[in-house]
Design a protein around this motif. Sequence first.
Motif, PDB file in Angstrom:
ATOM      1  N   LEU A  27       0.808  -1.211   0.000  1.00 66.85           N
ATOM      2  CA  LEU A  27       0.000   0.000   0.000  1.00 66.85           C
ATOM      3  C   LEU A  27       0.847   1.270   0.000  1.00 66.85           C
ATOM      4  CD1 LEU A  27      -3.101   0.526   2.267  1.00 66.85           C
ATOM      5  CD2 LEU A  27      -1.416   2.326   2.030  1.00 66.85           C
ATOM      6  N   LEU A  28       1.884   1.326   0.828  1.00 62.80           N
ATOM      7  CA  LEU A  28       2.672   2.544   0.992  1.00 62.80           C
ATOM      8  C   LEU A  28       3.636   2.723  -0.180  1.00 62.80           C
ATOM      9  CD1 LEU A  28       3.314   2.159   4.811  1.00 62.80           C
ATOM     10  CD2 LEU A  28       1.801   3.827   3.709  1.00 62.80           C
ATOM     11  N   PRO A  29       3.981   3.968  -0.528  1.00 62.46           N
ATOM     12  CA  PRO A  29       4.788   4.227  -1.734  1.00 62.46           C
ATOM     13  C   PRO A  29       6.180   3.609  -1.661  1.00 62.46           C
ATOM     14  CG  PRO A  29       4.481   6.234  -0.444  1.00 62.46           C
ATOM     15  CD  PRO A  29       3.550   5.220   0.130  1.00 62.46           C
ATOM     16  N   ALA A  30       6.519   2.853  -2.686  1.00 58.43           N
ATOM     17  CA  ALA A  30       7.802   2.132  -2.721  1.00 58.43           C
ATOM     18  C   ALA A  30       8.982   3.087  -2.824  1.00 58.43           C
ATOM     19  CB  ALA A  30       7.810   1.153  -3.888  1.00 58.43           C
ATOM     20  N   ALA A  31       8.761   4.330  -3.216  1.00 62.85           N
ATOM     21  CA  ALA A  31       9.851   5.295  -3.301  1.00 62.85           C
ATOM     22  C   ALA A  31      10.290   5.784  -1.931  1.00 62.85           C
ATOM     23  CB  ALA A  31       9.423   6.486  -4.152  1.00 62.85           C
ATOM     24  N   LEU A  32       9.463   5.572  -0.905  1.00 62.84           N
ATOM     25  CA  LEU A  32       9.772   6.036   0.448  1.00 62.84           C
ATOM     26  C   LEU A  32      10.034   4.902   1.433  1.00 62.84           C
ATOM     27  CD1 LEU A  32       7.138   8.897   1.010  1.00 62.84           C
ATOM     28  CD2 LEU A  32       9.454   9.075   0.087  1.00 62.84           C
ATOM     29  N   PHE A  33       9.346   3.781   1.264  1.00 65.40           N
ATOM     30  CA  PHE A  33       9.353   2.725   2.269  1.00 65.40           C
ATOM     31  C   PHE A  33      10.159   1.511   1.802  1.00 65.40           C
ATOM     32  CE2 PHE A  33       5.871   5.388   3.445  1.00 65.40           C
ATOM     33  CZ  PHE A  33       5.791   5.310   4.822  1.00 65.40           C
ATOM     34  N   TYR A  34      10.888   0.936   2.774  1.00 63.40           N
ATOM     35  CA  TYR A  34      11.687  -0.255   2.454  1.00 63.40           C
ATOM     36  C   TYR A  34      11.520  -1.273   3.572  1.00 63.40           C
ATOM     37  CZ  TYR A  34      15.429  -3.040   0.411  1.00 63.40           C
ATOM     38  OH  TYR A  34      16.143  -4.045  -0.195  1.00 63.40           O
ATOM     39  N   ARG A  35      11.335  -2.537   3.181  1.00 62.12           N
ATOM     40  CA  ARG A  35      11.190  -3.641   4.140  1.00 62.12           C
ATOM     41  C   ARG A  35      12.593  -4.090   4.552  1.00 62.12           C
ATOM     42  NH1 ARG A  35       6.990  -7.623   4.311  1.00 62.12           N
ATOM     43  NH2 ARG A  35       7.233  -8.867   6.221  1.00 62.12           N
ATOM     44  N   ILE A  36      13.103  -3.570   5.664  1.00 65.12           N
ATOM     45  CA  ILE A  36      14.465  -3.867   6.092  1.00 65.12           C
ATOM     46  C   ILE A  36      14.574  -5.195   6.837  1.00 65.12           C
ATOM     47  CG2 ILE A  36      15.087  -1.429   6.229  1.00 65.12           C
ATOM     48  CD1 ILE A  36      14.852  -1.755   9.331  1.00 65.12           C
ATOM     49  N   HIS A  37      13.435  -5.732   7.246  1.00 70.31           N
ATOM     50  CA  HIS A  37      13.412  -6.930   8.096  1.00 70.31           C
ATOM     51  C   HIS A  37      12.032  -7.538   7.934  1.00 70.31           C
ATOM     52  CE1 HIS A  37      13.182  -9.196  11.928  1.00 70.31           C
ATOM     53  NE2 HIS A  37      14.507  -9.192  11.926  1.00 70.31           N
ATOM     54  N   LYS A  38      11.880  -8.808   8.209  1.00 74.44           N
ATOM     55  CA  LYS A  38      10.561  -9.422   8.080  1.00 74.44           C
ATOM     56  C   LYS A  38       9.530  -8.759   8.980  1.00 74.44           C
ATOM     57  CE  LYS A  38      11.342 -13.106  11.482  1.00 74.44           C
ATOM     58  NZ  LYS A  38      11.347 -14.580  11.707  1.00 74.44           N
ATOM     59  N   SER A  39      10.005  -8.071  10.025  1.00 71.67           N
ATOM     60  CA  SER A  39       9.091  -7.451  10.981  1.00 71.67           C
ATOM     61  C   SER A  39       9.036  -5.931  10.888  1.00 71.67           C
ATOM     62  CB  SER A  39       9.476  -7.839  12.413  1.00 71.67           C
ATOM     63  OG  SER A  39       9.346  -9.230  12.617  1.00 71.67           O
ATOM     64  N   TYR A  40       9.831  -5.317   9.971  1.00 68.68           N
ATOM     65  CA  TYR A  40       9.901  -3.860   9.950  1.00 68.68           C
ATOM     66  C   TYR A  40       9.879  -3.303   8.525  1.00 68.68           C
ATOM     67  CZ  TYR A  40      11.157  -4.384  14.841  1.00 68.68           C
ATOM     68  OH  TYR A  40      11.143  -4.723  16.166  1.00 68.68           O
ATOM     69  N   LEU A  41       9.005  -2.342   8.322  1.00 72.90           N
ATOM     70  CA  LEU A  41       8.920  -1.574   7.078  1.00 72.90           C
ATOM     71  C   LEU A  41       9.158  -0.117   7.461  1.00 72.90           C
ATOM     72  CD1 LEU A  41       8.053  -1.380   4.014  1.00 72.90           C
ATOM     73  CD2 LEU A  41       5.716  -1.044   4.872  1.00 72.90           C
ATOM     74  N   VAL A  42      10.236   0.495   6.968  1.00 73.63           N
ATOM     75  CA  VAL A  42      10.623   1.824   7.443  1.00 73.63           C
ATOM     76  C   VAL A  42      10.432   2.883   6.357  1.00 73.63           C
ATOM     77  CG1 VAL A  42      12.283   0.839   9.060  1.00 73.63           C
ATOM     78  CG2 VAL A  42      13.062   1.575   6.793  1.00 73.63           C
TER      79      VAL A  42
END
Length: 267
Positions: A206-221
């Motif tokens: 849902l959130l824009p891929a240009a801003l958010f990155y899944r750094i860990h299976k439990s965290y999207l920053v």
Amino acid sequence: MMRNSSNHLSILIVDDETEACRNLKNLLLTFVDPCLHIDMAHNTQEAGQLIDSLRPDAVFLDIDMPGENAFSFLERIPIPDFEIVFVTAYDEYAIRAFRLNAIDYLLKPVNIQELTDAVKKLRERVSYKQLPDKNRQQYSELAKQATPGARQHQIILKDKNRWEVVDFRDILYVEAQTSYSRIYFLKRGAAEHIMMSHSIATYEELLPAALFYRIHKSYLVNCLHLKQIEIADAPMVVIHESFRLPIGRRRYTGFRSFLQMNSFADE
């Protein structure tokens, strides 16, 4: 009419196909809960009238209907005092649906387990629901964003006690909590968090891929709020002022490449 308790939920099914309404009603009563109170409407005009008179706990809503689709219909309702479950044959509307904080998005033919899970989520929300009476315009604006071609930049976050409209840029990070997610965000400069009933995978899409990155299976920053990367015994990021989150070892290289390839200056 008084709204039912969470043990005797009131549901309105809205679908232009009469047979589809009957089938869904039969599935709910036969396989989920025979005590559900269920009404049906076959167009949005009829649905609006029944919502006003019945005040259902939830509306199970088809999306692609003649005359007016579900999103246009919801746009006309300033603050819907009911939960939403979309039931449709098309999967391309899922992200728009979750932007409206729908409980679930069910594809036809409806899976019994998924239907049961949707009603379980509904019970959880209804059991403690306290819908704030504020800012009608906010919901109307967000509903407009859910229509095709609109530039989407905000999300509705709603839990048992409050209703927040948050700009994507003000989200700090999303933390997985089994099938739920805890979302950390800025409000008047201070960090707050809210629990949502969707998985982290949903917010990753849902959130824009240009801003958010899944750094860990439990965290999207949100990389706009990245302050530092620490490389000691294990790589970590510092988000905002003091949130320290682990970076998955297999994701570290991809994350550094992402940061190098993208600019996070204000648009």
